[in-house]
Design an enzyme around this catalytic site. Structure first.
Site, PDB file in Angstrom:
ATOM      1  N   ASP A 344     106.040  49.314 -35.084  1.00 45.02           N
ATOM      2  CA  ASP A 344     107.392  49.613 -35.528  1.00 45.02           C
ATOM      3  C   ASP A 344     108.349  48.837 -34.620  1.00 45.02           C
ATOM      4  O   ASP A 344     108.000  48.518 -33.477  1.00 45.02           O
ATOM      5  CB  ASP A 344     107.636  51.120 -35.427  1.00 45.02           C
ATOM      6  CG  ASP A 344     109.071  51.485 -35.743  1.00 45.02           C
ATOM      7  OD1 ASP A 344     109.554  51.112 -36.820  1.00 45.02           O
ATOM      8  OD2 ASP A 344     109.701  52.126 -34.879  1.00 45.02           O
ATOM      9  N   ASP A 346     112.232  49.373 -34.100  1.00 39.73           N
ATOM     10  CA  ASP A 346     113.311  50.081 -33.402  1.00 39.73           C
ATOM     11  C   ASP A 346     112.796  51.325 -32.697  1.00 39.73           C
ATOM     12  O   ASP A 346     112.150  52.188 -33.302  1.00 39.73           O
ATOM     13  CB  ASP A 346     114.420  50.434 -34.386  1.00 39.73           C
ATOM     14  CG  ASP A 346     114.997  49.196 -35.064  1.00 39.73           C
ATOM     15  OD1 ASP A 346     115.124  48.168 -34.376  1.00 39.73           O
ATOM     16  OD2 ASP A 346     115.276  49.251 -36.273  1.00 39.73           O
TER      17      ASP A 346
END
Length: 513
Positions: A344, A346
C-alpha cells in the site's frame, strides 16, 4: 521467399525490450530501430522499453532526440541482463516481446521482416530468432576475440535478437535471474520454453552485431561463464549442450592441463620423475591450446604474445570458476520467480496526506527505503497498489497521482509495478481495495499468480484484498489502524523492517516468529 519480396502483415502486436548498462552503442541501436520502424508498413511496436541496469543512475542514456511517446526507460537496479529483461517483458503489453541487445544494429528492413516473421505463426511456436551477422575486418584474419564474437552468427536462441510470446514467458517465469551475466541465460530459457511444449523457429529479419573493443584479458574474464555452465548442467542434465545446440568446448582439456600443472608443482620440490612427466604433459597441452588459438588468427606479434600468456592462464581460471559454480549451485532447482511484495502507498511507504497531488509533500515513513532496498538485494520484486479516490472526487487528477508516484520512486528506488484505483466506493469497481483487482492486475503485469504475492498494508482493506486475491497479507499497523483490524489480521508486523523479515524468512501463520 526472399526477405525483399515478403509482405509485412498488419496487426502483429509486439513490444521491444532493450536492456542496457549505458553503452554508447545504445544510441546507434535506437536510431537504426526507429529508422526501420519508420520505413515499415503497418503498426509499429506497442512500446520500446529501454531497461537501464546500472546499479545507480549515471550519465544520461544516449536516447534519440525524437524518440516519440512509445519509448520508455525502466530501471532494474544492476541485477544483470536476465533480471533487466524480466523487468522489460513484465512491463510490456504486446503479445510478443522482442529482445534486442544494446550493441546490435537492426537492418533497414528489420521491422517489416519482424512483422512477417511473427504473423501467422502457429500457436505452438513460442519464439522466433532473428539472423545475426558479425562483420569481421577485411584484409586480415580475425583475432581470437573477433572469432568468439563471430560465433554468434550460428548460435541458437540468443537474445541479441529473439522474440518470445508473452504466454511462453509467463508459463516459464521468464529469464532465470541466477544467471548474472549475458551468458547461458538465453539458452536456459530456450530449453525451458521447449520443455513447456513450444517450438522455436528462425525468422528472416537481420541485425548486425559489431565486435566490441576488448582488452587483452577479455578471454580470461570470459571464463566466469564456466560457473553458468555448472548451473546449466544442474538444471538440464549433462546433455544440455546437445539440446542447446552448443559445441562441447575445451573444458575437459582445461581440467587435464590444470591437473598436470598441479601435479608438476607438487612433485617438483622432491624432484620425483612424475614431476617431469607432469610438466611435459602440461607444456604439451598448453602448447596445443595456444597453437589452436594462434593458427587461425592474424599472427601478429601482439596477438601471438597475448595468446601465449592467456593460454597459460585460462585453464586453471576456467577450472576454478567451474568449481565455484558447482558449489554455488549444488542445490539448485527449477527456476521460479522470486515472490512479489505489493505495498500500500499512503501510511505504509509514505506519510498519508489526504488527496495529495503535490510531489513536494511526499515524505517516506522511517525505514521505507532500507526495507525496499533489502528486498531488492534478495531479488524480490516490489510494487505498489493504492486506492486514489481523490481522482473520482475531483480533488486530484490521474496525472497528479503519476507525479506523486514518480516522486516516491525517486525517494525509495525503482518500483517494478504501479497500480492505482481512481474510483470511489459508489462506482462499484472491482479494483478498489478490499476488492482484489489491483493485486490481480499487478500480478498479471509481473507474470506471476496472485498467490505468489505478499501484500503489505496498514488497514483491514489491504488484508481483505490480499485474501480475496489469494495472496498473503502482512499488516503493519499505524495510528489509523483499528484494533479489530489488527485482531483479524493473520500476520502482523510492528514496522516495515519486521515485515521484510517475515517475507525473507518465509515465515507463515502457525510458524514460530
Amino acid at each position: 521467399m526472399t526477405p525483399a519480396s515478403r509482405e509485412a502483415p498488419a496487426g502483429v502486436s509486439y513490444s521491444v525490450v532493450v536492456p542496457t548498462v549505458g553503452r554508447p552503442s545504445l544510441g546507434a541501436l535506437l536510431e537504426a530501430l526507429l529508422k526501420s520502424l519508420a520505413a515499415a508498413p503497418g503498426p509499429g511496436p506497442r512500446e520500446i522499453l529501454v531497461v537501464d541496469d546500472r546499479p545507480a543512475p549515471g550519465t544520461p542514456l544516449p536516447l534519440p532526440g525524437a524518440a516519440g511517446p512509445g519509448l520508455r526507460v525502466l530501471r532494474s537496479g544492476g541485477r544483470g541482463p536476465a533480471a533487466a529483461r524480466n523487468v522489460g517483458w513484465r512491463a510490456a503489453t504486446g503479445e510478443w516481446t522482442v529482445f534486442l541487445d544494446d550493441d546490435v544494429v537492426p537492418s533497414d528492413r528489420w521491422a517489416a521482416d519482424l512483422a512477417a516473421d511473427l504473423a501467422g505463426l502457429p500457436a505452438d511456436v513460442g519464439g522466433s530468432q532473428g539472423r545475426v551477422t558479425v562483420p569481421l575486418p577485411p584484409g586480415r584474419r580475425p583475432t581470437d576475440w573477433e572469432r568468439n564474437t563471430a560465433g554468434l552468427e550460428s548460435a541458437a536462441w540468443i537474445t541479441a535478437d529473439m522474440a518470445y510470446r508473452r504466454d511462453a514467458l509467463t508459463a516459464t517465469g521468464g529469464f532465470d535471474e541466477r544467471f548474472p551475466r549475458a551468458f547461458r541465460e538465453d539458452a536456459d530459457l530456450a530449453l525451458r520454453v521447449q520443455d513447456a511444449g513450444c517450438r522455436l523457429v528462425r525468422g528472416e529479419r537481420r541485425t548486425v552485431h559489431p565486435v566490441r573493443p576488448a582488452g587483452p584479458w577479455a578471454s580470461v574474464r570470459a571464463q566466469a561463464g564456466n560457473r553458468d555452465d555448472a548451473l546449466m548442467a544442474r538444471l538440464h542434465g549433462r546433455d544440455w549442450r546437445t539440446r542447446a545446440r552448443e559445441h562441447r568446448g575445451r573444458f575437459g582439456r582445461h581440467v587435464a592441463t590444470t591437473a598436470a600443472g598441479l601435479l608438476a608443482l607438487a612433485a617438483l620440490p622432491a624432484r620425483r620423475p612424475a614431476a617431469f612427466g607432469a610438466a611435459a604433459a602440461w607444456a604439451a597441452l598448453t602448447a596445443e591450446f595456444a597453437a589452436a588459438r594462434i593458427r587461425p588468427g592474424p599472427r601478429t606479434p601482439d596477438e601471438i604474445a597475448r595468446m601465449l600468456v592467456t593460454s597459460v592462464v585460462i585453464p586453471p581460471v576456467a577450472v576454478a570458476h567451474r568449481l565455484r559454480g558447482e558449489l554455488a549451485h549444488r542445490g539448485a532447482g527449477p527456476w521460479s520467480p522470486c515472490p512479489v511484495v505489493l505495498f500500500d502507498r499512503d501510511d505504509t511507504l509514505i506519510h498519508d496526506v489526504p488527496y495529495n497531488g503535490d510531489p513536494a509533500r511526499v515524505e517516506p515513513v522511517p525505514g521505507a527505503r532500507a526495507a525496499l532496498d533489502r528486498l531488492r538485494r534478495h531479488g524480490v520484486r516490489v510494487g505498489v497498489v493504492s486506492n486514489q479516490s481523490g481522482v473520482a472526487k475531483g480533488r486530484i487528477t490521474a496525472a497528479d497521482v503519476g507525479r506523486v508516484n514518480a516522486r516516491v520512486e525517486r525517494l525509495l528506488g525503482p518500483i517494478d509495478v504501479w497500480e492505482f484505483c481512481p474510483h470511489d466506493d459508489a462506482d462499484g469497481c472491482a479494483c478498489r481495495k478490499p476488492h482484489p483487482g489491483l493485486i490481480e492486475r499487478a500480478a498479471a503485469r509481473l507474470g506471476v499468480h496472485p498467490s505468489d504475492c505478499v501484500v503489505v498494508g496498514d488497514i483491514g482493506g489491504d488484508m481483505q484484498a490480499a485474501a480475496a486475491a489469494g495472496a498473503r497479507g502482512i499488516l503493519v499497523p499505524t495510528g489509523r489502524t483499528r484494533p479489530e483490524e489488527v485482531g483479524a489480521a493473520r500476520e502482523v508486523a510492528p514496522d516495515l523492517a519486521a515485515a521484510v523479515d517475515l517475507v525473507l524468512s518465509g515465515a507463515r501463520p502457525g510458524r514460530p516468529r
